[in-house]
Write a protein that holds these residues in place. Structure first.
Motif, PDB file in Angstrom:
ATOM      1  N   CYS A  47       0.830  -1.217   0.000  1.00 25.25           N
ATOM      2  CA  CYS A  47       0.000   0.000   0.000  1.00 25.25           C
ATOM      3  C   CYS A  47       0.861   1.263   0.000  1.00 25.25           C
ATOM      4  O   CYS A  47       0.551   2.245  -0.678  1.00 25.25           O
ATOM      5  CB  CYS A  47      -0.928   0.001   1.211  1.00 25.25           C
ATOM      6  SG  CYS A  47      -2.076  -1.365   1.181  1.00 25.25           S
ATOM      7  N   LEU A  48       1.965   1.210   0.744  1.00 25.68           N
ATOM      8  CA  LEU A  48       2.883   2.350   0.810  1.00 25.68           C
ATOM      9  C   LEU A  48       3.460   2.634  -0.582  1.00 25.68           C
ATOM     10  O   LEU A  48       3.507   3.774  -1.040  1.00 25.68           O
ATOM     11  CB  LEU A  48       4.002   2.020   1.798  1.00 25.68           C
ATOM     12  CG  LEU A  48       4.830   3.190   2.315  1.00 25.68           C
ATOM     13  CD1 LEU A  48       3.971   4.067   3.212  1.00 25.68           C
ATOM     14  CD2 LEU A  48       6.044   2.691   3.064  1.00 25.68           C
ATOM     15  N   LEU A  49       3.857   1.531  -1.252  1.00 22.54           N
ATOM     16  CA  LEU A  49       4.384   1.667  -2.606  1.00 22.54           C
ATOM     17  C   LEU A  49       3.322   2.255  -3.523  1.00 22.54           C
ATOM     18  O   LEU A  49       3.605   3.160  -4.328  1.00 22.54           O
ATOM     19  CB  LEU A  49       4.824   0.273  -3.105  1.00 22.54           C
ATOM     20  CG  LEU A  49       5.387   0.213  -4.519  1.00 22.54           C
ATOM     21  CD1 LEU A  49       6.753   0.895  -4.572  1.00 22.54           C
ATOM     22  CD2 LEU A  49       5.490  -1.223  -5.004  1.00 22.54           C
ATOM     23  N   GLY A  50       2.064   1.768  -3.367  1.00 21.36           N
ATOM     24  CA  GLY A  50       0.958   2.277  -4.177  1.00 21.36           C
ATOM     25  C   GLY A  50       0.755   3.758  -3.965  1.00 21.36           C
ATOM     26  O   GLY A  50       0.598   4.531  -4.922  1.00 21.36           O
ATOM     27  N   GLN A  51       0.810   4.161  -2.704  1.00 18.71           N
ATOM     28  CA  GLN A  51       0.613   5.578  -2.384  1.00 18.71           C
ATOM     29  C   GLN A  51       1.725   6.429  -2.995  1.00 18.71           C
ATOM     30  O   GLN A  51       1.482   7.504  -3.547  1.00 18.71           O
ATOM     31  CB  GLN A  51       0.591   5.751  -0.856  1.00 18.71           C
ATOM     32  CG  GLN A  51       0.163   7.123  -0.382  1.00 18.71           C
ATOM     33  CD  GLN A  51      -1.272   7.439  -0.795  1.00 18.71           C
ATOM     34  OE1 GLN A  51      -2.164   6.620  -0.610  1.00 18.71           O
ATOM     35  NE2 GLN A  51      -1.484   8.606  -1.392  1.00 18.71           N
ATOM     36  N   PHE A  52       2.927   5.910  -2.934  1.00 11.47           N
ATOM     37  CA  PHE A  52       4.082   6.612  -3.488  1.00 11.47           C
ATOM     38  C   PHE A  52       3.903   6.820  -4.997  1.00 11.47           C
ATOM     39  O   PHE A  52       4.116   7.912  -5.519  1.00 11.47           O
ATOM     40  CB  PHE A  52       5.346   5.791  -3.184  1.00 11.47           C
ATOM     41  CG  PHE A  52       6.592   6.349  -3.778  1.00 11.47           C
ATOM     42  CD1 PHE A  52       7.205   7.475  -3.234  1.00 11.47           C
ATOM     43  CD2 PHE A  52       7.160   5.757  -4.896  1.00 11.47           C
ATOM     44  CE1 PHE A  52       8.360   7.989  -3.790  1.00 11.47           C
ATOM     45  CE2 PHE A  52       8.317   6.270  -5.459  1.00 11.47           C
ATOM     46  CZ  PHE A  52       8.924   7.396  -4.905  1.00 11.47           C
ATOM     47  N   ILE A  72      -2.727   1.298 -10.133  1.00 17.74           N
ATOM     48  CA  ILE A  72      -3.007  -0.138 -10.041  1.00 17.74           C
ATOM     49  C   ILE A  72      -2.287  -0.890 -11.151  1.00 17.74           C
ATOM     50  O   ILE A  72      -1.690  -1.942 -10.926  1.00 17.74           O
ATOM     51  CB  ILE A  72      -4.538  -0.372 -10.101  1.00 17.74           C
ATOM     52  CG1 ILE A  72      -5.178   0.158  -8.817  1.00 17.74           C
ATOM     53  CG2 ILE A  72      -4.854  -1.851 -10.284  1.00 17.74           C
ATOM     54  CD1 ILE A  72      -6.671   0.103  -8.815  1.00 17.74           C
ATOM     55  N   THR A  73      -2.300  -0.310 -12.363  1.00 19.77           N
ATOM     56  CA  THR A  73      -1.626  -0.950 -13.488  1.00 19.77           C
ATOM     57  C   THR A  73      -0.133  -1.134 -13.194  1.00 19.77           C
ATOM     58  O   THR A  73       0.450  -2.180 -13.486  1.00 19.77           O
ATOM     59  CB  THR A  73      -1.809  -0.107 -14.768  1.00 19.77           C
ATOM     60  OG1 THR A  73      -3.165   0.310 -14.828  1.00 19.77           O
ATOM     61  CG2 THR A  73      -1.467  -0.900 -15.993  1.00 19.77           C
ATOM     62  N   ILE A  78       4.450  -4.607 -11.694  1.00 20.16           N
ATOM     63  CA  ILE A  78       5.563  -4.998 -10.803  1.00 20.16           C
ATOM     64  C   ILE A  78       5.376  -6.431 -10.313  1.00 20.16           C
ATOM     65  O   ILE A  78       6.311  -7.243 -10.330  1.00 20.16           O
ATOM     66  CB  ILE A  78       5.662  -4.011  -9.610  1.00 20.16           C
ATOM     67  CG1 ILE A  78       6.070  -2.618 -10.108  1.00 20.16           C
ATOM     68  CG2 ILE A  78       6.681  -4.501  -8.583  1.00 20.16           C
ATOM     69  CD1 ILE A  78       5.981  -1.534  -9.066  1.00 20.16           C
ATOM     70  N   ALA A  79       4.125  -6.772  -9.915  1.00 23.46           N
ATOM     71  CA  ALA A  79       3.871  -8.125  -9.412  1.00 23.46           C
ATOM     72  C   ALA A  79       4.103  -9.172 -10.495  1.00 23.46           C
ATOM     73  O   ALA A  79       4.705 -10.221 -10.243  1.00 23.46           O
ATOM     74  CB  ALA A  79       2.437  -8.229  -8.885  1.00 23.46           C
ATOM     75  N   ALA A  80       3.648  -8.873 -11.722  1.00 22.02           N
ATOM     76  CA  ALA A  80       3.834  -9.821 -12.822  1.00 22.02           C
ATOM     77  C   ALA A  80       5.314  -9.997 -13.129  1.00 22.02           C
ATOM     78  O   ALA A  80       5.805 -11.100 -13.366  1.00 22.02           O
ATOM     79  CB  ALA A  80       3.079  -9.339 -14.055  1.00 22.02           C
ATOM     80  N   LEU A  99       0.556 -10.259   0.386  1.00 20.05           N
ATOM     81  CA  LEU A  99       0.688 -10.127  -1.061  1.00 20.05           C
ATOM     82  C   LEU A  99      -0.497 -10.728  -1.804  1.00 20.05           C
ATOM     83  O   LEU A  99      -0.740 -10.416  -2.954  1.00 20.05           O
ATOM     84  CB  LEU A  99       1.986 -10.812  -1.532  1.00 20.05           C
ATOM     85  CG  LEU A  99       3.260  -9.983  -1.415  1.00 20.05           C
ATOM     86  CD1 LEU A  99       4.470 -10.810  -1.810  1.00 20.05           C
ATOM     87  CD2 LEU A  99       3.192  -8.733  -2.278  1.00 20.05           C
ATOM     88  N   ALA A 100      -1.229 -11.643  -1.134  1.00 24.06           N
ATOM     89  CA  ALA A 100      -2.331 -12.317  -1.830  1.00 24.06           C
ATOM     90  C   ALA A 100      -3.570 -11.437  -1.916  1.00 24.06           C
ATOM     91  O   ALA A 100      -4.297 -11.467  -2.899  1.00 24.06           O
ATOM     92  CB  ALA A 100      -2.667 -13.630  -1.126  1.00 24.06           C
ATOM     93  N   VAL A 101      -3.833 -10.644  -0.886  1.00 21.68           N
ATOM     94  CA  VAL A 101      -5.068  -9.855  -0.841  1.00 21.68           C
ATOM     95  C   VAL A 101      -5.028  -8.637  -1.769  1.00 21.68           C
ATOM     96  O   VAL A 101      -5.980  -8.409  -2.510  1.00 21.68           O
ATOM     97  CB  VAL A 101      -5.406  -9.467   0.621  1.00 21.68           C
ATOM     98  CG1 VAL A 101      -6.604  -8.548   0.667  1.00 21.68           C
ATOM     99  CG2 VAL A 101      -5.666 -10.718   1.439  1.00 21.68           C
ATOM    100  N   PRO A 102      -3.936  -7.844  -1.796  1.00 26.74           N
ATOM    101  CA  PRO A 102      -3.912  -6.726  -2.759  1.00 26.74           C
ATOM    102  C   PRO A 102      -3.929  -7.254  -4.193  1.00 26.74           C
ATOM    103  O   PRO A 102      -3.841  -8.460  -4.428  1.00 26.74           O
ATOM    104  CB  PRO A 102      -2.589  -6.023  -2.457  1.00 26.74           C
ATOM    105  CG  PRO A 102      -2.144  -6.511  -1.142  1.00 26.74           C
ATOM    106  CD  PRO A 102      -2.723  -7.869  -0.979  1.00 26.74           C
ATOM    107  N   VAL A 103      -3.983  -6.347  -5.156  1.00 28.73           N
ATOM    108  CA  VAL A 103      -4.066  -6.732  -6.566  1.00 28.73           C
ATOM    109  C   VAL A 103      -2.850  -7.561  -6.991  1.00 28.73           C
ATOM    110  O   VAL A 103      -2.882  -8.279  -7.987  1.00 28.73           O
ATOM    111  CB  VAL A 103      -4.249  -5.461  -7.437  1.00 28.73           C
ATOM    112  CG1 VAL A 103      -2.949  -4.676  -7.508  1.00 28.73           C
ATOM    113  CG2 VAL A 103      -4.772  -5.811  -8.802  1.00 28.73           C
ATOM    114  N   THR A 104      -1.784  -7.532  -6.194  1.00 30.93           N
ATOM    115  CA  THR A 104      -0.579  -8.304  -6.505  1.00 30.93           C
ATOM    116  C   THR A 104      -0.862  -9.808  -6.584  1.00 30.93           C
ATOM    117  O   THR A 104      -0.327 -10.506  -7.436  1.00 30.93           O
ATOM    118  CB  THR A 104       0.495  -8.070  -5.427  1.00 30.93           C
ATOM    119  OG1 THR A 104      -0.138  -8.145  -4.151  1.00 30.93           O
ATOM    120  CG2 THR A 104       1.159  -6.727  -5.566  1.00 30.93           C
ATOM    121  N   GLY A 105      -1.724 -10.316  -5.690  1.00 31.58           N
ATOM    122  CA  GLY A 105      -2.058 -11.738  -5.679  1.00 31.58           C
ATOM    123  C   GLY A 105      -2.775 -12.146  -6.956  1.00 31.58           C
ATOM    124  O   GLY A 105      -2.505 -13.190  -7.533  1.00 31.58           O
TER     125      GLY A 105
END
Lengths: 156, 345
Positions: A47-52, A72-73, A78-80, A99-105
């Motif tokens: 979330c911190l990274l997202g906010q940044f 989000i994209t 980054i996750a992919a 990591l599973a709950v945010p869009v990264t999962g």
């Protein structure tokens, strides 16, 4: 009694009641507090990274309402990327739900399936298997959105 | 009208009790070979493997092809130890974990031998040894090649999730071993540990539904087979210098001991292959599993210990979980089986 009616487990050593008790007492439990703390920290870091990233887009002159989507994209990218590099599963082993709950999962489940089944070809493999894990998230996400949408329309 | 047969007809002589057989000719494990993946190769038994691969793919196009090549190479390594070629073998018996036992069948294509494909999940090695010993007992063959393999990535992909999928495994889960083992069974003229008796197990279902909890699903089958073997042959547990179960892991091993302790059997010389293959820092949770688990430990280490007379009598019990992805997705429990062979030298 005919052979079919006999209890197949009659002669075995297995005592189901005793086994359930054993299961309750001796089966190793997940280290809950450790998992919760690491998930909290891991999810918080995402979330911190997202906010940044969001702030970065806004500072480049993007309106606040529109900056969410490219953020989000970027996180998905980054996750992919980390999945492809073989790092994501090692990180997820430590932080779990973080990591599973945010869009990264979600991104990881699609990318990992795409990589795994590329040897079955583009059509029968990657194309058809890509959403095999994420598919239920999409289906039930849409269903939930539909139901909530109808409720919200009825209220207003 | 024909008379109804109420009593089971049993041949006298070679049968003992309900499930065991005593071998007269005593097939000999004349040579054995093992190959291992990189993670197993950095484990405590590294020195015992004949070949260790630096990566999981072996420069092949897929994990399935890599598993097949491991199986082929270990077969040729075992044959090579006796200076044999496939032509000297009468039967090839093999089994593995992949759907339609493709590793075994495709390996048999390369060996071009009369082939019996078997499926006993992780108990395949002992199932193969039992069938091979019986074929030799009946004079149907002079030499038989028995082999098995498993690959962590091909199994994970078939049974669970893709390799790069990120999730936390429960503490009782086990790591499928990457490796393969092969053994040449010969007549009693050859040197090596002899198969003295066999106990074929029943399918036991403790109604465990969690596909990560293999140890607990298989332990009752192992306990049942050990108990039947000892009662069929009228032996005490300390008759054997080592009782070895296939891949129960830490949790299953404890459950197996507890079940047998309730029956008054205390296993003193007992260990499980699943807890021997990795160091604790390799983070495999409850231990190892897979067809190659018992193959690597038994054919790698115990076999050599027997050859060098450090072990005389060994009871080798391999366990297999007989579920598929379809059955557990449809909410069914995991049935399991265990077969035992008693070896002596």
């Amino acid at each position: 009694m005919s052979r079919m009616e006999q209890n197949p487990n009659k002669e075995l050593l297995l005592d189901k009641k005793w086994l359930n008790e054993w299961n309750r007492q001796k089966k190793p439990r997940p280290p809950l507090s450790k998992n919760i703390i690491s998930a909290f920290l891991g999810g918080g870091a995402v979330c911190l990274l997202g906010q940044f990233i969001l702030n970065l887009f806004i500072s480049q002159g993007m309106p606040k309402e529109l900056a969410g989507n490219p953020t989000i994209t970027t996180i998905i990218f980054i996750a992919a990327m980390l999945t492809g590099l073989g790092v994501f599963d090692k990180m997820a082993r430590i932080v779990g739900a973080g990591l599973a709950v945010p869009v990264t999962g979600f991104a990881n489940s699609i990318t990992s399936m795409a990589i795994e089944f590329k040897r079955e070809g583009l059509v029968l493999g990657t194309g058809s298997k890509m959403f095999a894990l994420a598919g239920s998230v999409i289906v039930f996400g849409v269903v939930t959105a539909f139901v909530v949408g109808i409720i919200s329309a009825l209220i207003h | 009208m024909a008379e109804t047969v109420t009593e089971k007809i049993r041949p006298v002589g070679k049968r003992a009790g309900n499930q065991s057989m005593i071998m007269e000719k005593k097939a000999v494990l004349a040579a054995a070979a093992t190959v291992a993946g990189p993670k197993e190769g950095s484990g405590p038994l590294a020195e015992h493997y004949d070949r260790i691969y630096p990566d999981n793919l072996l420069k092949e196009g897929s994990f399935e092809k890599a598993e097949r090549r491991m199986l082929e190479e270990t077969c040729f390594l075992a044959l090579g130890k006796l200076g044999l070629s496939p032509d000297d073998i009468d039967f090839f018996i093999a089994g593995d974990l992949l759907n339609q036992i493709i590793s075994s069948s495709f390996c048999a294509r390369k060996l071009a031998l009369p082939f019996l494909g078997i499926y006993g999940a992780c108990s395949s090695l002992v199932e193969g040894l039992s069938l091979g010993a019986m074929l030799l007992e009946g004079n149907f063959a002079g030499r038989i090649l028995v082999a098995t393999s498993s690959h962590n990535c091909s199994s994970e992909r078939q049974y669970r999730y893709p390799t790069e999928y990120g999730f936390q495994r429960p503490g009782y889960s086990q790591q499928t071993v990457t490796g393969a083992g092969a053994v040449v069974l010969g007549s009693s003229l050859e040197e090596g540990p002899r198969i003295e008796s066999i106990t074929i197990g029943k399918v036991v279902d403790p109604e465990i539904k969690d596909p990560y909890n293999m140890g607990m699903a298989m332990a009752p089958a192992a306990a049942d087979t050990i108990y039947r073997h000892l009662t069929d042959l009228g032996r005490d547990a300390d008759y054997y210098q080592l009782i070895l179960t296939g891949d129960l892991g830490e949790v299953g091993k404890q459950l197996n001991e507890d079940i047998l302790a309730r029956k008054g059997l205390n296993l003193l010389n007992y260990t499980d292959c699943g807890i021997q293959l990795y160091y604790p820092h390799q983070k495999v949770h409850a231990g190892a599993s897979g067809c190659a688990c018992c193959a690597l430990f038994f054919l790698g280490k115990v076999y050599k210990d027997m050859l060098e007379k450090r072990l005389g009598r060994v009871l080798f019990v391999a366990t297999g979980a007989l579920h598929s992805t379809t059955t557990y997705q449809q909410g069914e429990s995991i049935p399991a089986i265990a077969h035992a062979v008693a070896l002596e030298i």
